[in-house]
Write a protein that holds these residues in place. Structure first.
Motif, PDB file in Angstrom:
ATOM      1  N   UNK A 190       0.819  -1.216   0.000  1.00 43.21           N
ATOM      2  CA  UNK A 190       0.000   0.000   0.000  1.00 43.21           C
ATOM      3  C   UNK A 190       0.854   1.267   0.000  1.00 43.21           C
ATOM      4  N   UNK A 191       2.064   1.179   0.517  1.00 45.70           N
ATOM      5  CA  UNK A 191       2.920   2.373   0.571  1.00 45.70           C
ATOM      6  C   UNK A 191       3.917   2.443  -0.591  1.00 45.70           C
ATOM      7  N   UNK A 192       3.893   1.444  -1.464  1.00 45.12           N
ATOM      8  CA  UNK A 192       4.718   1.495  -2.668  1.00 45.12           C
ATOM      9  C   UNK A 192       6.103   0.895  -2.551  1.00 45.12           C
ATOM     10  N   UNK A 193       6.380   0.145  -1.480  1.00 44.60           N
ATOM     11  CA  UNK A 193       7.691  -0.488  -1.339  1.00 44.60           C
ATOM     12  C   UNK A 193       7.860  -1.595  -2.374  1.00 44.60           C
ATOM     13  N   UNK A 194       9.043  -1.687  -2.939  1.00 42.50           N
ATOM     14  CA  UNK A 194       9.323  -2.733  -3.919  1.00 42.50           C
ATOM     15  C   UNK A 194       9.560  -4.077  -3.244  1.00 42.50           C
ATOM     16  N   UNK A 195      10.125  -4.054  -2.035  1.00 48.37           N
ATOM     17  CA  UNK A 195      10.539  -5.270  -1.336  1.00 48.37           C
ATOM     18  C   UNK A 195      10.212  -5.184   0.141  1.00 48.37           C
ATOM     19  N   UNK A 196      10.200  -6.339   0.792  1.00 50.07           N
ATOM     20  CA  UNK A 196      10.237  -6.411   2.248  1.00 50.07           C
ATOM     21  C   UNK A 196      11.416  -7.297   2.631  1.00 50.07           C
ATOM     22  N   UNK A 197      12.159  -6.882   3.680  1.00 48.29           N
ATOM     23  CA  UNK A 197      13.229  -7.700   4.205  1.00 48.29           C
ATOM     24  C   UNK A 197      12.695  -8.457   5.421  1.00 48.29           C
ATOM     25  N   UNK A 198      12.755  -9.781   5.356  1.00 51.65           N
ATOM     26  CA  UNK A 198      12.262 -10.638   6.436  1.00 51.65           C
ATOM     27  C   UNK A 198      13.449 -11.369   7.062  1.00 51.65           C
ATOM     28  N   UNK A 199      13.531 -11.335   8.386  1.00 51.63           N
ATOM     29  CA  UNK A 199      14.596 -12.037   9.103  1.00 51.63           C
ATOM     30  C   UNK A 199      14.371 -13.540   8.983  1.00 51.63           C
ATOM     31  N   UNK A 200      15.438 -14.274   8.675  1.00 50.24           N
ATOM     32  CA  UNK A 200      15.309 -15.721   8.484  1.00 50.24           C
ATOM     33  C   UNK A 200      15.080 -16.462   9.788  1.00 50.24           C
ATOM     34  N   UNK A 201      15.604 -15.942  10.897  1.00 51.41           N
ATOM     35  CA  UNK A 201      15.362 -16.600  12.167  1.00 51.41           C
ATOM     36  C   UNK A 201      16.481 -16.450  13.164  1.00 51.41           C
ATOM     37  N   UNK A 202      16.148 -16.806  14.405  1.00 55.03           N
ATOM     38  CA  UNK A 202      17.080 -16.679  15.521  1.00 55.03           C
ATOM     39  C   UNK A 202      17.666 -18.022  15.945  1.00 55.03           C
ATOM     40  N   UNK A 203      17.368 -19.073  15.203  1.00 51.78           N
ATOM     41  CA  UNK A 203      17.867 -20.401  15.551  1.00 51.78           C
ATOM     42  C   UNK A 203      19.376 -20.485  15.349  1.00 51.78           C
ATOM     43  N   UNK A 204      19.973 -21.483  15.994  1.00 54.86           N
ATOM     44  CA  UNK A 204      21.400 -21.723  15.832  1.00 54.86           C
ATOM     45  C   UNK A 204      21.698 -22.038  14.369  1.00 54.86           C
ATOM     46  N   UNK A 205      22.798 -21.511  13.835  1.00 58.30           N
ATOM     47  CA  UNK A 205      23.095 -21.747  12.417  1.00 58.30           C
ATOM     48  C   UNK A 205      23.337 -23.214  12.062  1.00 58.30           C
ATOM     49  N   UNK A 206      23.580 -24.059  13.055  1.00 61.32           N
ATOM     50  CA  UNK A 206      23.780 -25.488  12.785  1.00 61.32           C
ATOM     51  C   UNK A 206      22.467 -26.276  12.774  1.00 61.32           C
TER      52      UNK A 206
END
Length: 276
Positions: free
Chosen positions: A121-137
Motif C-alpha cells: 500500500x505504501x509502494x515499497x518494492x521489497x520487504x526484508x524478512x529475518x530468516x530466524x534466531x535459531x542456531x546456524x547449525x
C-alpha cells in the motif's frame, strides 16, 4: 554501476524522540547521546530531502512508520513518487520464522503478512524478512525458514512485492545458510548482504560468497567512539562488491555517535568512487 541509497536507521535519532537513544550491542542497554537534540525530520519529508542530496532509493525500518492508516500510507507513497526516489525495501525488524514453537512461528508469519500488506500500500518494492534466531547449525530450523519464505514470497508476489532476507541474526550468520535459503526458494527469494553482520576472520570470505547473489548491500561502516569509520575496513568490503560486479543499491548504514547527517557524509565519501 551501484547507486546511492540510505536506510532510515542511519537517521533514527532525527526521526523523533523515541529514536534518540542507541543500543550498546554487548550489554543490550540503551546509550543516550550527550549531543544536543538533533533536528527532526518526518518520514514523509525524507524522500524529498534525500533526492536533493543525490540519493536514489531509501530502505525504511518498520518501526519508523508513525502511522499505518490508509491516508498515511498513500501520503508516503506519494512523497516517494514526487521526489523520484525508490522505496526499495521495507525492513521488517521482528519475527522468527525458524522457531520450533508452532504458535510463535505461525503468529509471526501472520504478523509479517500484515507488513507485506503495508509495503504494497505504501509502494515499497521489497520487504526484508529475518530468516530466524535459531542456531546456524540447526538444519530443521533452516527447513522451517525455507517453508515460511515460500509461503511469504508467494503471498507478497500476489501484491507486487518481493521478499528478501539478509545475513542478519543467528540463522544467517554464515554464508552457506544464506545460500541454502536462496536455493530452497528459487527465484522467489532475494538477499541483502550487510557488511557489518558477518563477524570474525571469515567475514570477507563470507561476503565474497553472498554479495554475488545479493540485490541490496547494507554498507555499514565500523565506527570508533566518535563516529568516524574504519576507512580501510570499509574499502575492503567495497572492493569485494566491485569484484563481484554488483550493480544494485549501496545502502549506507551509519549507527555511530554524533550528528547522523555528518556520519552519513563520512561514509558516503568512502563509497563515492564505487557509485555511478
Amino acid at each position: 554501476m551501484p547507486f546511492l541509497s540510505l536506510t532510515s536507521w542511519s537517521l533514527h535519532r532525527n526521526l523523533g524522540p523515541l529514536h534518540w537513544t542507541r543500543w550498546d550491542k554487548k550489554t543490550r542497554t540503551q546509550i543516550t547521546d550527550t549531543q544536543e537534540e538533533p533536528e527532526l525530520i518526518s518520514l514523509l519529508e525524507l524522500p524529498a530531502v534525500l533526492a536533493k542530496k543525490g540519493f536514489k532509493s531509501l530502505e525504511v525500518c518498520h518501526f519508523h512508520f508513525p502511522d499505518t492508516s490508509e491516508a498515511y500510507l498513500q501520503g508516503l507513497k506519494h512523497s516517494f513518487m514526487e521526489a523520484g526516489l525508490r522505496f526499495y525495501t521495507l525492513l521488517i525488524e521482528y519475527g522468527d520464522i525458524s522457531s520450533s514453537d508452532e504458535f510463535r512461528r505461525q503468529s509471526d508469519i501472520v504478523w509479517i503478512k500484515g507488513w507485506i500488506d503495508i509495503a504494497a500500500r505504501s509502494g515499497a518494492e521489497r520487504v526484508r524478512v529475518i530468516a530466524g534466531y535459531a542456531d546456524p547449525t540447526d538444519q530443521e530450523a533452516l527447513k522451517r525458514s525455507v517453508n515460511a519464505f515460500r509461503e511469504l514470497s508467494h503471498y507478497a508476489a500476489a501484491k507486487g512485492v518481493r521478499v528478501v532476507t539478509e545475513n542478519f541474526h543467528s540463522l544467517t550468520s554464515i554464508a552457506d545458510n544464506c545460500l541454502a535459503l536462496l536455493e530452497g526458494c528459487g527465484e522467489f527469494l532475494g538477499l541483502t548482504s550487510d557488511y557489518g553482520n558477518f563477524k570474525g576472520p571469515e567475514k570477507y570470505g563470507e561476503l565474497t560468497k553472498t554479495i554475488p547473489r545479493s540485490e541490496s548491500i547494507h554498507a555499514k561502516a565500523q565506527t570508533n567512539a566518535d563516529g568516524y569509520p574504519d576507512e580501510a575496513e570499509f574499502i575492503r568490503c567495497m572492493e569485494i562488491a566491485k569484484q563481484a560486479g554488483y550493480e544494485g543499491p549501496i545502502t549506507l548504514v551509519f549507527d555511530g555517535s554524533g550528528d547522523m547527517w555528518e556520519g552519513i557524509e563520512r561514509v558516503r565519501k568512502l563509497a563515492a568512487p564505487y557509485l555511478k
